[in-house]
Design a protein around this motif. Structure first.
Motif, PDB file in Angstrom:
ATOM      1  N   TYR A  13       0.816  -1.213   0.000  1.00 40.58           N
ATOM      2  CA  TYR A  13       0.000   0.000   0.000  1.00 40.58           C
ATOM      3  C   TYR A  13       0.850   1.264   0.000  1.00 40.58           C
ATOM      4  O   TYR A  13       0.445   2.295  -0.529  1.00 40.58           O
ATOM      5  CB  TYR A  13      -0.938  -0.016   1.210  1.00 40.58           C
ATOM      6  N   MET A  18       3.068   2.799  -5.799  1.00 36.02           N
ATOM      7  CA  MET A  18       1.843   3.444  -5.330  1.00 36.02           C
ATOM      8  C   MET A  18       2.082   4.940  -5.124  1.00 36.02           C
ATOM      9  O   MET A  18       1.210   5.758  -5.398  1.00 36.02           O
ATOM     10  CB  MET A  18       1.356   2.792  -4.030  1.00 36.02           C
ATOM     11  N   LEU A  42       1.277  -1.527 -10.093  1.00 38.63           N
ATOM     12  CA  LEU A  42       0.248  -0.845  -9.304  1.00 38.63           C
ATOM     13  C   LEU A  42      -0.978  -1.731  -9.108  1.00 38.63           C
ATOM     14  O   LEU A  42      -1.508  -1.815  -7.993  1.00 38.63           O
ATOM     15  CB  LEU A  42      -0.188   0.441 -10.013  1.00 38.63           C
ATOM     16  N   GLU A  46      -2.263  -2.869  -5.469  1.00 35.07           N
ATOM     17  CA  GLU A  46      -3.606  -2.524  -4.995  1.00 35.07           C
ATOM     18  C   GLU A  46      -4.378  -3.786  -4.609  1.00 35.07           C
ATOM     19  O   GLU A  46      -5.039  -3.827  -3.571  1.00 35.07           O
ATOM     20  CB  GLU A  46      -4.359  -1.741  -6.058  1.00 35.07           C
TER      21      GLU A  46
END
Length: 139
Positions: A13, A18, A42, A46
């Motif tokens: 995260y 990110m 990404l 996620e």
């Protein structure tokens, strides 16, 4: 085990890819392959972060998102070509950090499986980034 799961969440995260989502690097024309590689990373980060958060809650834990590294602020307004090297270094570190979490996550088979999946994805992304760098150097 929840501490290690939170660490896995934070690794994804609050990762460099990110961060770059919010501090979009400059990309020259013809950088489509590099942009796609970062977008793929990404998407995986996620997805893995979302699964980690869900499993932490299901196991009665508190989600700890952490913060982005202050070192990332030095990477504003840089080109994607330059950041490719930084992403490669980051992926190598990510692989080592995920590997270090595996023993603590081994007591929960689904979580351990996710960590193994995250490790495989990190290795695949590293391989892809290194290939792009080799092709760029050869051009």
């Amino acid at each position: 085990m929840l501490d290690a799961l939170n660490q896995l969440l934070q690794l994804h995260y609050r990762s460099l890819p990110m961060y770059l989502r919010h501090a979009e690097p400059w990309a020259r024309e013809g950088s489509d392959e590099r942009i796609a590689a970062v977008r793929d990373i990404l998407a995986d980060h996620e997805r893995i972060a979302s699964i980690c958060a869900d499993w932490i809650q299901r196991r009665g834990g508190l989600i700890e998102l952490g913060e982005f590294s202050m070192e990332f602020t030095d990477l504003h307004d840089l080109s994607l070509d330059f950041l490719l090297r930084e992403l490669i270094v980051y992926q190598r570190q990510l692989i080592e950090e995920i590997k270090s979490l595996l023993p603590a996550l081994s007591t929960d088979p689904p979580v351990h499986s996710l960590a193994q999946e995250a490790l495989g994805a990190a290795r695949g992304h590293l391989q892809n980034l290194e290939e792009i760098q080799r092709e760029k150097a050869a051009a």
